[in-house]
Write an enzyme that holds these catalytic residues in place. Structure first.
Site, PDB file in Angstrom:
ATOM      1  N   GLU A 187       0.712  -1.767   0.403  1.00 25.09           N
ATOM      2  CA  GLU A 187       0.045   0.240   0.037  1.00 25.09           C
ATOM      3  C   GLU A 187       0.854   1.460  -0.194  1.00 25.09           C
ATOM      4  O   GLU A 187       2.043   1.266   0.713  1.00 25.09           O
ATOM      5  CB  GLU A 187      -0.649   0.002   1.637  1.00 25.09           C
ATOM      6  CG  GLU A 187      -1.579   1.300   0.829  1.00 25.09           C
ATOM      7  CD  GLU A 187      -3.299   0.676   1.925  1.00 25.09           C
ATOM      8  OE1 GLU A 187      -3.915  -0.540   1.281  1.00 25.09           O
ATOM      9  OE2 GLU A 187      -3.820   1.306   2.625  1.00 25.09           O
ATOM     10  N   LYS A 196       0.526   5.227   0.969  1.00 31.96           N
ATOM     11  CA  LYS A 196      -0.711   5.494   1.882  1.00 31.96           C
ATOM     12  C   LYS A 196      -0.306   6.291   3.031  1.00 31.96           C
ATOM     13  O   LYS A 196       0.711   6.698   3.681  1.00 31.96           O
ATOM     14  CB  LYS A 196      -0.840   4.630   3.203  1.00 31.96           C
ATOM     15  CG  LYS A 196      -1.963   4.883   3.570  1.00 31.96           C
ATOM     16  CD  LYS A 196      -2.755   4.390   4.551  1.00 31.96           C
ATOM     17  CE  LYS A 196      -2.151   3.224   5.521  1.00 31.96           C
ATOM     18  NZ  LYS A 196      -3.058   2.088   6.568  1.00 31.96           N
ATOM     19  N   LYS A 254      -7.775   2.630  -3.796  1.00 31.00           N
ATOM     20  CA  LYS A 254      -8.555   1.963  -2.412  1.00 31.00           C
ATOM     21  C   LYS A 254      -9.265   3.827  -2.056  1.00 31.00           C
ATOM     22  O   LYS A 254      -8.663   4.179  -1.643  1.00 31.00           O
ATOM     23  CB  LYS A 254      -7.098   1.840  -1.723  1.00 31.00           C
ATOM     24  CG  LYS A 254      -7.530   1.320  -0.347  1.00 31.00           C
ATOM     25  CD  LYS A 254      -7.814   0.332  -0.649  1.00 31.00           C
ATOM     26  CE  LYS A 254      -7.402  -1.284   0.839  1.00 31.00           C
ATOM     27  NZ  LYS A 254      -6.801  -0.684   1.812  1.00 31.00           N
ATOM     28  N   GLU A 262     -14.289  -6.747   0.679  1.00 33.52           N
ATOM     29  CA  GLU A 262     -13.719  -6.557   2.104  1.00 33.52           C
ATOM     30  C   GLU A 262     -14.638  -6.750   3.115  1.00 33.52           C
ATOM     31  O   GLU A 262     -15.442  -5.965   3.254  1.00 33.52           O
ATOM     32  CB  GLU A 262     -12.687  -4.911   2.355  1.00 33.52           C
ATOM     33  CG  GLU A 262     -12.646  -5.002   3.678  1.00 33.52           C
ATOM     34  CD  GLU A 262     -11.524  -3.350   4.401  1.00 33.52           C
ATOM     35  OE1 GLU A 262     -11.005  -3.340   3.451  1.00 33.52           O
ATOM     36  OE2 GLU A 262     -12.574  -2.976   4.708  1.00 33.52           O
ATOM     37  N   ASN A 296     -10.990  -7.381   6.730  1.00 31.99           N
ATOM     38  CA  ASN A 296      -9.978  -6.066   7.549  1.00 31.99           C
ATOM     39  C   ASN A 296      -9.935  -6.890   8.053  1.00 31.99           C
ATOM     40  O   ASN A 296     -10.556  -7.168   9.621  1.00 31.99           O
ATOM     41  CB  ASN A 296     -10.678  -5.744   6.816  1.00 31.99           C
ATOM     42  CG  ASN A 296      -9.598  -3.695   7.178  1.00 31.99           C
ATOM     43  OD1 ASN A 296      -8.595  -3.729   8.099  1.00 31.99           O
ATOM     44  ND2 ASN A 296     -10.391  -2.750   6.690  1.00 31.99           N
ATOM     45  N   GLU A 319      -6.367  -8.216   5.350  1.00 30.14           N
ATOM     46  CA  GLU A 319      -5.543  -6.700   5.571  1.00 30.14           C
ATOM     47  C   GLU A 319      -5.822  -5.995   6.669  1.00 30.14           C
ATOM     48  O   GLU A 319      -6.608  -6.427   7.659  1.00 30.14           O
ATOM     49  CB  GLU A 319      -6.650  -5.955   5.239  1.00 30.14           C
ATOM     50  CG  GLU A 319      -7.652  -6.619   3.380  1.00 30.14           C
ATOM     51  CD  GLU A 319      -8.595  -5.771   2.927  1.00 30.14           C
ATOM     52  OE1 GLU A 319      -8.966  -6.268   2.168  1.00 30.14           O
ATOM     53  OE2 GLU A 319      -9.191  -4.686   3.321  1.00 30.14           O
ATOM     54  N   SER A 320      -4.337  -5.828   6.448  1.00 30.98           N
ATOM     55  CA  SER A 320      -4.370  -4.974   8.023  1.00 30.98           C
ATOM     56  C   SER A 320      -3.259  -4.785   9.156  1.00 30.98           C
ATOM     57  O   SER A 320      -3.184  -6.676   9.239  1.00 30.98           O
ATOM     58  CB  SER A 320      -5.938  -4.219   8.892  1.00 30.98           C
ATOM     59  OG  SER A 320      -6.401  -2.855   7.403  1.00 30.98           O
TER      60      SER A 320
HETATM   61  O1  IGP Z   1      -2.006  -0.151   7.001  1.00 29.26           O
HETATM   62  P1  IGP Z   1      -2.168  -1.400   7.578  1.00 29.26           P
HETATM   63  O2  IGP Z   1      -2.408  -1.564   8.606  1.00 29.26           O
HETATM   64  O3  IGP Z   1      -0.954  -2.263   7.084  1.00 29.26           O
HETATM   65  O4  IGP Z   1      -3.505  -1.837   6.743  1.00 29.26           O
HETATM   66  C1  IGP Z   1      -3.694  -1.657   4.894  1.00 29.26           C
HETATM   67  C2  IGP Z   1      -4.831  -1.816   4.640  1.00 29.26           C
HETATM   68  O5  IGP Z   1      -5.550  -3.015   5.408  1.00 29.26           O
HETATM   69  C3  IGP Z   1      -5.472  -0.188   5.123  1.00 29.26           C
HETATM   70  O6  IGP Z   1      -5.414   0.688   4.583  1.00 29.26           O
HETATM   71  C4  IGP Z   1      -7.211  -0.616   4.795  1.00 29.26           C
HETATM   72  C5  IGP Z   1      -8.098  -2.285   4.694  1.00 29.26           C
HETATM   73  N1  IGP Z   1      -9.175  -1.538   4.399  1.00 29.26           N
HETATM   74  C6  IGP Z   1      -9.200   0.315   4.116  1.00 29.26           C
HETATM   75  C7  IGP Z   1      -9.892   0.480   3.583  1.00 29.26           C
HETATM   76  C8  IGP Z   1     -10.192   2.306   3.744  1.00 29.26           C
HETATM   77  C9  IGP Z   1      -8.916   2.638   3.689  1.00 29.26           C
HETATM   78  C10 IGP Z   1      -8.213   1.651   4.392  1.00 29.26           C
HETATM   79  C11 IGP Z   1      -8.120  -0.046   4.565  1.00 29.26           C
END
Ligand code: IGP
Length: 266
Positions: free
Chosen positions: A63, A65, A125, A174, A195, A225-226
């Site tokens: 990502e 970001k 995104k 998601e 997520n 994710e995340s």
């Molecule tokens: O920064 P992280 O914790 O690695 O997460 C990335 C991504 O999963 C996260 O930015 C995200 C997952 N779903 C979203 C929906 C909208 C905005 C952002 C996201």
């Protein structure tokens, strides 16, 4: 309810109204549908992920970001093209670029810059709630879009998916819990994001992915994710047969994002 997701959705509705005034839907759509170069330059997002995994690697969606509502500014020195090159050099399968301006300090231009700097497929995104945004995504060069079940009713979600597929894009749907998974499984897309962050409370736990896994049919490709931050997190997921990852913050905080990718997924 005035949680962050609802706030974001209110702002999106306003943004879309403003964008449509600048460029009406019919003209945006005509431009996208008649631009044969745009179509021929599509990159397969799902294909790239599957190829990496078939070769025994993790499929990493890396990502781009700058900031997030939960963490504020994550990467002050933010150069999307350099970040994209670094990710591509170190084995990313795909890129994810935030285009939301208000909450993530993203921009359409960042998506264009990142995509032009490498040959990886790119997902827009953002919080998609209108067909207009699907055409926007394609006009900017996106190869895939994200659909967040928590933000959409089923009819609209299916409509956005059909539109993306007609335009040749992949769709990453998601979910965060079991009820959302039920809705996601009614879609055609095989890319299923789980997520680990609750978009309403910002809490994160990898147990979210592990807990939903038993309910996922084999043809779906799970993307965790995340909150993936350590080699141990990666190992936990791969041991559970999850091989696709969406990672942002851990890479964005490292001086050289691609090097951190290689380290995390070594
Ligand atoms: O920064 P992280 O914790 O690695 O997460 C990335 C991504 O999963 C996260 O930015 C995200 C997952 N779903 C979203 C929906 C909208 C905005 C952002 C996201």
């Amino acid at each position: 309810m005035s949680d962050i997701l609802n706030k974001i959705l209110d702002v999106k509705a306003e943004e879309i109204r403003a964008a449509k005034k600048q460029r009406d839907f019919a003209s945006l759509r005509r431009d996208v549908e008649t631009d044969s170069e745009l179509r021929s330059e599509l990159r397969s997002f799902e294909g790239s992920l599957r190829d990496k995994i078939a070769a025994g690697h993790a499929g990493v969606i890396a990502e781009v970001k700058k900031a997030s509502p939960s963490k504020g500014v994550i990467r002050p020195d933010f150069r999307p093209a350099d970040i994209a090159v670094s990710y591509a050099q170190h084995g990313a399968a795909c890129l994810s670029v935030l285009t939301d301006e208000q909450f993530f300090q993203g921009a359409p231009d960042y998506l264009k810059q990142a995509r032009a700097a490498c040959s990886l497929p790119v997902i827009r995104k953002d919080f998609m709630v209108d067909i207009y945004q699907v055409y926007q995504a394609r006009a900017w060069g996106a190869d895939a879009i994200l659909l967040i079940v928590a933000a959409l009713d089923h009819g609209l979600m299916a409509e956005l998916e059909a539109c993306a597929h007609e335009l040749g894009m992949s769709v990453l749907v998601e979910v965060h819990d079991s009820a959302e998974l039920d809705a996601a499984l009614k879609l055609k897309t095989r890319l299923l994001g789980i997520n680990n962050r609750n978009l309403r409370t910002f809490e994160t736990t990898l147990d979210t992915t592990l807990g939903l896994l038993p309910r996922i049919p084999p043809e779906k490709l799970v993307v965790t994710e995340s909150a993936i931050a350590t080699p141990d997190d990666v190992k936990r997921m791969r041991d559970a047969d999850v091989h696709a990852f969406l990672v942002g913050e851990a890479f964005m905080r490292a001086p050289e994002p691609g090097v951190e990718l290689a380290r995390l997924f070594a």
